[in-house]
Design a protein around this motif. Structure first.
Motif, PDB file in Angstrom:
ATOM      1  N   VAL A  80       0.880  -1.175   0.000  1.00 14.35           N
ATOM      2  CA  VAL A  80       0.000   0.000   0.000  1.00 14.35           C
ATOM      3  C   VAL A  80       0.918   1.226   0.000  1.00 14.35           C
ATOM      4  CG1 VAL A  80      -1.639   1.350   1.370  1.00 14.35           C
ATOM      5  CG2 VAL A  80      -1.962  -1.113   1.091  1.00 14.35           C
ATOM      6  N   PRO A  81       0.764   2.115  -0.982  1.00 17.97           N
ATOM      7  CA  PRO A  81       1.696   3.241  -1.102  1.00 17.97           C
ATOM      8  C   PRO A  81       1.390   4.418  -0.186  1.00 17.97           C
ATOM      9  CG  PRO A  81       0.104   3.289  -2.894  1.00 17.97           C
ATOM     10  CD  PRO A  81      -0.253   2.102  -2.053  1.00 17.97           C
ATOM     11  N   LEU A  82       2.383   5.278  -0.029  1.00 14.72           N
ATOM     12  CA  LEU A  82       2.191   6.592   0.596  1.00 14.72           C
ATOM     13  C   LEU A  82       2.225   7.609  -0.539  1.00 14.72           C
ATOM     14  CD1 LEU A  82       4.812   6.608   3.536  1.00 14.72           C
ATOM     15  CD2 LEU A  82       2.381   6.033   3.667  1.00 14.72           C
ATOM     16  N   SER A  83       1.655   8.782  -0.309  1.00 19.45           N
ATOM     17  CA  SER A  83       1.769   9.834  -1.326  1.00 19.45           C
ATOM     18  C   SER A  83       3.222  10.318  -1.344  1.00 19.45           C
ATOM     19  CB  SER A  83       0.855  11.003  -0.985  1.00 19.45           C
ATOM     20  OG  SER A  83       1.338  11.644   0.174  1.00 19.45           O
ATOM     21  N   SER A  84       3.625  10.996  -2.418  1.00 14.97           N
ATOM     22  CA  SER A  84       5.020  11.449  -2.491  1.00 14.97           C
ATOM     23  C   SER A  84       5.318  12.463  -1.378  1.00 14.97           C
ATOM     24  CB  SER A  84       5.326  12.033  -3.865  1.00 14.97           C
ATOM     25  OG  SER A  84       4.410  13.052  -4.162  1.00 14.97           O
ATOM     26  N   GLY A  85       4.316  13.268  -1.015  1.00 19.09           N
ATOM     27  CA  GLY A  85       4.513  14.252   0.061  1.00 19.09           C
ATOM     28  C   GLY A  85       4.763  13.567   1.398  1.00 19.09           C
ATOM     29  N   ARG A  86       3.954  12.569   1.705  1.00 22.07           N
ATOM     30  CA  ARG A  86       4.095  11.844   2.960  1.00 22.07           C
ATOM     31  C   ARG A  86       5.400  11.048   2.992  1.00 22.07           C
ATOM     32  NH1 ARG A  86       0.012  10.181   6.365  1.00 22.07           N
ATOM     33  NH2 ARG A  86      -0.793  12.266   6.018  1.00 22.07           N
ATOM     34  N   LEU A  87       5.763  10.522   1.842  1.00 23.60           N
ATOM     35  CA  LEU A  87       6.998   9.749   1.742  1.00 23.60           C
ATOM     36  C   LEU A  87       8.210  10.641   2.006  1.00 23.60           C
ATOM     37  CD1 LEU A  87       8.029   6.900   1.037  1.00 23.60           C
ATOM     38  CD2 LEU A  87       8.143   7.604  -1.345  1.00 23.60           C
ATOM     39  N   LYS A  88       8.158  11.849   1.476  1.00 28.73           N
ATOM     40  CA  LYS A  88       9.248  12.792   1.668  1.00 28.73           C
ATOM     41  C   LYS A  88       9.358  13.173   3.153  1.00 28.73           C
ATOM     42  CE  LYS A  88      10.125  15.672  -1.859  1.00 28.73           C
ATOM     43  NZ  LYS A  88       9.807  16.804  -2.739  1.00 28.73           N
ATOM     44  N   GLU A  89       8.217  13.371   3.755  1.00 28.01           N
ATOM     45  CA  GLU A  89       8.167  13.778   5.161  1.00 28.01           C
ATOM     46  C   GLU A  89       8.667  12.647   6.080  1.00 28.01           C
ATOM     47  OE1 GLU A  89       4.251  14.027   7.897  1.00 28.01           O
ATOM     48  OE2 GLU A  89       4.087  14.956   5.928  1.00 28.01           O
ATOM     49  N   ARG A  90       8.220  11.415   5.814  1.00 28.89           N
ATOM     50  CA  ARG A  90       8.589  10.285   6.672  1.00 28.89           C
ATOM     51  C   ARG A  90       9.935   9.677   6.283  1.00 28.89           C
ATOM     52  NH1 ARG A  90       3.920   5.999   7.458  1.00 28.89           N
ATOM     53  NH2 ARG A  90       2.916   7.866   8.271  1.00 28.89           N
ATOM     54  N   ASN A 144       8.450   4.227   3.356  1.00 28.99           N
ATOM     55  CA  ASN A 144       7.107   3.642   3.432  1.00 28.99           C
ATOM     56  C   ASN A 144       7.241   2.328   4.204  1.00 28.99           C
ATOM     57  OD1 ASN A 144       4.788   2.156   3.067  1.00 28.99           O
ATOM     58  ND2 ASN A 144       4.661   2.453   0.864  1.00 28.99           N
ATOM     59  N   GLN A 145       6.709   2.304   5.402  1.00 27.78           N
ATOM     60  CA  GLN A 145       6.902   1.142   6.274  1.00 27.78           C
ATOM     61  C   GLN A 145       6.377  -0.155   5.659  1.00 27.78           C
ATOM     62  OE1 GLN A 145       4.727   3.573   6.791  1.00 27.78           O
ATOM     63  NE2 GLN A 145       2.758   2.551   7.041  1.00 27.78           N
ATOM     64  N   SER A 146       5.275  -0.059   4.922  1.00 33.59           N
ATOM     65  CA  SER A 146       4.714  -1.267   4.310  1.00 33.59           C
ATOM     66  C   SER A 146       5.616  -1.772   3.188  1.00 33.59           C
ATOM     67  CB  SER A 146       3.314  -0.995   3.766  1.00 33.59           C
ATOM     68  OG  SER A 146       2.474  -0.591   4.823  1.00 33.59           O
ATOM     69  N   ALA A 147       6.191  -0.822   2.444  1.00 35.60           N
ATOM     70  CA  ALA A 147       7.092  -1.211   1.351  1.00 35.60           C
ATOM     71  C   ALA A 147       8.357  -1.875   1.890  1.00 35.60           C
ATOM     72  CB  ALA A 147       7.453   0.017   0.516  1.00 35.60           C
ATOM     73  N   LEU A 173      -0.102   3.884  -7.094  1.00 39.29           N
ATOM     74  CA  LEU A 173       0.412   5.177  -6.630  1.00 39.29           C
ATOM     75  C   LEU A 173      -0.651   5.835  -5.777  1.00 39.29           C
ATOM     76  CD1 LEU A 173       1.871   6.589  -9.962  1.00 39.29           C
ATOM     77  CD2 LEU A 173       3.131   5.474  -8.107  1.00 39.29           C
ATOM     78  N   ARG A 174      -0.202   6.535  -4.752  1.00 41.85           N
ATOM     79  CA  ARG A 174      -1.164   7.278  -3.944  1.00 41.85           C
ATOM     80  C   ARG A 174      -1.133   8.719  -4.421  1.00 41.85           C
ATOM     81  NH1 ARG A 174      -2.521   5.541   1.905  1.00 41.85           N
ATOM     82  NH2 ARG A 174      -4.380   6.754   2.240  1.00 41.85           N
ATOM     83  N   VAL A 175      -2.193   9.118  -5.086  1.00 43.54           N
ATOM     84  CA  VAL A 175      -2.188  10.455  -5.690  1.00 43.54           C
ATOM     85  C   VAL A 175      -2.784  11.500  -4.757  1.00 43.54           C
ATOM     86  CG1 VAL A 175      -2.115   9.751  -8.091  1.00 43.54           C
ATOM     87  CG2 VAL A 175      -4.302   9.814  -6.929  1.00 43.54           C
ATOM     88  N   LYS A 176      -3.458  11.028  -3.723  1.00 44.34           N
ATOM     89  CA  LYS A 176      -4.078  11.981  -2.798  1.00 44.34           C
ATOM     90  C   LYS A 176      -3.810  11.487  -1.384  1.00 44.34           C
ATOM     91  CE  LYS A 176      -8.673  12.267  -1.912  1.00 44.34           C
ATOM     92  NZ  LYS A 176     -10.081  12.169  -2.276  1.00 44.34           N
ATOM     93  N   GLU A 177      -3.207  12.335  -0.565  1.00 47.55           N
ATOM     94  CA  GLU A 177      -3.004  11.914   0.823  1.00 47.55           C
ATOM     95  C   GLU A 177      -4.281  12.201   1.589  1.00 47.55           C
ATOM     96  OE1 GLU A 177      -1.768   9.734   3.202  1.00 47.55           O
ATOM     97  OE2 GLU A 177      -0.151  10.099   1.789  1.00 47.55           O
ATOM     98  N   THR A 178      -4.617  11.325   2.491  1.00 49.38           N
ATOM     99  CA  THR A 178      -5.851  11.508   3.234  1.00 49.38           C
ATOM    100  C   THR A 178      -5.530  11.969   4.646  1.00 49.38           C
ATOM    101  OG1 THR A 178      -5.730   9.137   3.624  1.00 49.38           O
ATOM    102  CG2 THR A 178      -7.228   9.876   1.925  1.00 49.38           C
TER     103      THR A 178
END
Ligand code: ZN
Ligand code: ZN
Length: 239
Positions: free
Chosen positions: A129-139, A142-145, A165-170
């Motif tokens: 399950v992906p993270l958005s690119s913004g969240r990935l940059k911040e963290r 991706n723990q699941s990856a 791809l996660r195009v929208k962070e929730t």
């Protein structure tokens, strides 16, 4: 359910012990990273939803989400251990506190879960399950990856992060009702990758809550030509 990190564990336990050497559920010594045999047996014998990974109180029942037909895009989901006790703290440490070394014990747990629930399935591809690119940059990761990759390597099954791809962070889904989650997740995932055609995919995540994320991902994978979606997570809620 709260997703807060326990105050008493935020420093001491997580930093002082070697998680490769202790059971992540009960803390007893283990020879292999992950959880001990007693905790594995406990999780195996716990009643759970017939269709999804949620642990339920009544044996052979569907959880409320599956009963309402909300988790129908994946064929079947399973989790290795309930999201409770010490396991919650380790998941939180893995996800929010940079403890990326936990990928090894968690990948070991996923490997055991695969052997138990999916060994008879012909899996073509493992996708996290992906993270958005913004969240990935911040963290930064991706723990699941991280653990899906180790799992795929050990099983010698092809792995890709292009599948979804996660195009929208929730916003924090934990705070939302099941209905709000679903509307929030609509259009959150996308893919234009062409390698999914006819594939049986094993989707990997850290926590299975209502199944809204897994089902939304499954729908996107199916829309892009995948044949069957299975889901394996490290933990799942008890409802
Ligand atoms: Zn244990
Ligand atoms: Zn269910």
């Amino acid at each position: 359910m709260t997703l807060s990190f326990s105050d008493d564990l935020s420093g001491s336990m997580v930093q002082l012990v070697f998680p490769q050497r202790i059971c992540l559920a009960c803390g007893s010594p283990v020879s292999q990273p992950g959880i001990c045999d007693a905790c594995a047996q406990k999780a195996i014998s716990m009643p759970r939803c017939r269709h999804c990974a949620a642990f339920v109180l009544d044996e052979n029942e569907l959880c409320p989400s599956c009963l309402d037909g909300h988790n129908h895009y994946f064929t079947f989901a399973r989790a290795v251990y309930p999201y409770e006790d010490r396991m919650r703290d380790w998941i939180q440490a893995f996800k929010y506190y940079n403890k990326t070394y936990l990928r090894r014990p968690f990948a070991a747990m996923l490997f055991d879960g695969y052997q138990l629930y999916f060994a008879d399935k012909e899996i073509d591809l493992i996708v996290p399950v992906p993270l958005s690119s913004g969240r990935l940059k911040e963290r930064g990761y991706n723990q699941s990856a991280l653990c899906a990759q180790l799992l795929a390597k050990r099983l010698k099954i092809p792995y890709t992060e292009k599948g979804l791809l996660r195009v929208k962070e929730t916003v924090a889904l934990a705070e939302l009702s099941a209905k709000e989650r679903r509307s929030c997740l609509r259009d959150a995932f996308s893919t234009s990758w062409t390698g999914l055609q006819g594939k049986t995919v094993l989707l990997i995540d850290d926590i299975f809550t209502t199944g809204a994320t897994a089902s939304t991902c499954a729908k996107e994978l199916l829309d892009q030509g995948a044949k069957t979606i299975y889901v394996l997570t490290i933990t799942a809620v008890v409802i």
